[in-house]
Design an enzyme around this catalytic site. Structure first.
Site, short mmCIF file in Angstrom:
data_model
loop_
_atom_site.label_atom_id
_atom_site.label_comp_id
_atom_site.label_asym_id
_atom_site.label_seq_id
_atom_site.Cartn_x
_atom_site.Cartn_y
_atom_site.Cartn_z
N LYS A 57 54.39 -110.48 38.32
CA LYS A 57 55.49 -111.19 38.25
C LYS A 57 55.66 -112.43 39.07
O LYS A 57 54.81 -112.69 40.06
CB LYS A 57 56.67 -110.42 37.92
CG LYS A 57 56.59 -109.37 36.85
CD LYS A 57 57.89 -108.22 37.11
CE LYS A 57 57.90 -107.02 36.00
NZ LYS A 57 58.95 -106.19 36.09
N TYR A 113 58.74 -107.64 25.87
CA TYR A 113 59.57 -106.59 26.63
C TYR A 113 60.41 -106.33 24.96
O TYR A 113 61.68 -106.06 25.40
CB TYR A 113 60.39 -107.23 27.36
CG TYR A 113 59.72 -106.98 28.85
CD1 TYR A 113 59.48 -105.79 29.16
CD2 TYR A 113 59.71 -108.06 29.70
CE1 TYR A 113 59.00 -105.48 30.51
CE2 TYR A 113 58.89 -107.94 30.95
CZ TYR A 113 58.64 -106.55 31.32
OH TYR A 113 58.16 -106.41 32.48
N ASN A 170 61.05 -106.90 40.72
CA ASN A 170 60.11 -105.50 41.21
C ASN A 170 58.44 -106.12 41.32
O ASN A 170 57.80 -105.25 41.03
CB ASN A 170 60.27 -104.45 40.55
CG ASN A 170 60.28 -104.39 38.91
OD1 ASN A 170 59.80 -105.46 38.51
ND2 ASN A 170 60.54 -103.30 38.23
N HIS A 174 54.47 -105.66 36.49
CA HIS A 174 54.58 -104.77 35.23
C HIS A 174 53.04 -104.01 35.07
O HIS A 174 52.08 -104.67 35.52
CB HIS A 174 54.62 -105.65 34.10
CG HIS A 174 54.33 -105.18 32.93
ND1 HIS A 174 55.28 -104.24 32.34
CD2 HIS A 174 53.34 -105.29 32.07
CE1 HIS A 174 54.41 -103.86 31.05
NE2 HIS A 174 53.71 -104.26 30.84
N GLU A 211 49.56 -104.98 24.47
CA GLU A 211 49.97 -106.09 25.27
C GLU A 211 48.72 -106.89 25.71
O GLU A 211 48.82 -108.22 25.75
CB GLU A 211 50.39 -105.46 26.74
CG GLU A 211 51.79 -104.84 26.48
CD GLU A 211 52.58 -103.95 27.55
OE1 GLU A 211 51.71 -103.85 28.62
OE2 GLU A 211 53.55 -103.63 27.34
P1 RTP Z 1 57.60 -102.75 33.68
O1 RTP Z 1 57.70 -102.56 32.10
O2 RTP Z 1 57.93 -104.18 34.07
O3 RTP Z 1 56.14 -102.20 34.10
O4 RTP Z 1 58.70 -101.87 34.33
P2 RTP Z 1 58.68 -100.27 34.07
O5 RTP Z 1 57.98 -99.80 32.76
O6 RTP Z 1 58.54 -99.51 35.12
O7 RTP Z 1 60.53 -100.33 33.50
P3 RTP Z 1 61.24 -100.61 32.20
O8 RTP Z 1 62.10 -99.56 32.02
O9 RTP Z 1 60.19 -100.71 31.08
O10 RTP Z 1 61.82 -101.95 32.62
C1 RTP Z 1 61.14 -103.02 32.58
C2 RTP Z 1 61.67 -104.24 33.50
O11 RTP Z 1 63.15 -104.50 33.32
C3 RTP Z 1 63.64 -104.63 34.62
N1 RTP Z 1 64.71 -103.93 34.78
N2 RTP Z 1 65.89 -104.15 35.16
N3 RTP Z 1 68.52 -104.43 36.06
C4 RTP Z 1 67.88 -103.44 35.72
O12 RTP Z 1 68.84 -102.35 35.84
C5 RTP Z 1 66.79 -103.25 35.30
N4 RTP Z 1 66.08 -101.97 34.72
C6 RTP Z 1 64.81 -102.59 34.46
C7 RTP Z 1 62.52 -104.33 35.71
O13 RTP Z 1 61.86 -105.59 36.31
C8 RTP Z 1 61.68 -103.62 35.07
O14 RTP Z 1 60.37 -103.62 35.52
#
Ligand code: RTP
Length: 143
Positions: free
Chosen positions: A9, A44, A107, A110, A121
């Protein structure tokens, strides 16, 4: 062989590439690019109803990202372990987010969450396909 899509990111760190390479995975595509809002919304799309969605999209379009294809046995699941928990406050030390991030909304990386997501993707980010250099089997990595 299984492949995954990994994105550094906008505020991500270069050592991320090193982590995947040292583990033994193979880099099959890499590019630095700035993406538009509509593109990130597509990437997303499963999260479009979430309250953090627009903030997440703002973050991804805030600067260039590094898009990569990594290949290897169980690379999707193992890649997610290397990355660590979504919230860096809960990511174990030694994981990428555990070592290089503090907040969930920043974070740094991804990684695809399933083989099916990875396929979609990779098709979205690498419509031209992976780099097709000669694949070599590494006897020091695989039995
Ligand atoms: P990613 O898709 O980025 O690999 O992350 P992930 O699967 O670990 O998590 P996901 O639930 O798919 O969420 C995607 C991205 O959204 C952002 N996020 N922000 N502010 C919040 O509560 C929140 N929750 C999620 C994070 O950047 C997360 O990586």
């Amino acid at each position: 062989m299984e492949q995954t899509f990994i994105m550094i990111k906008p505020d991500g760190v270069g050592v991320i590439i090193n982590r995947f390479e040292k583990k033994g995975f193979s880099l099959k595509g890499l590019k630095l690019l700035t993406v538009e809002r509509s593109f990130v919304e597509k990437h997303y799309q499963d999260l479009s109803a979430k309250p953090f969605f627009s903030g997440l999209v703002d973050y991804i379009i805030s600067g260039p990202v590094v898009a990569m294809i990594w290949e290897g046995k169980n690379v999707v699941t193992t890649g997610r372990k290397i990355i660590g928990a979504t919230n860096p406050a809960e990511s174990a030390p030694g994981t990428i987010r555990g070592d290089f991030a503090i907040e969930i909304g920043r974070n740094v990386i991804h990684g695809s969450d399933s083989v099916e997501s990875a396929r979609k993707e990779i098709a979205l980010w690498f419509s031209e396909g992976p780099v097709s250099w000669e694949s070599t089997l590494h006897p020091w990595i695989y039995e």
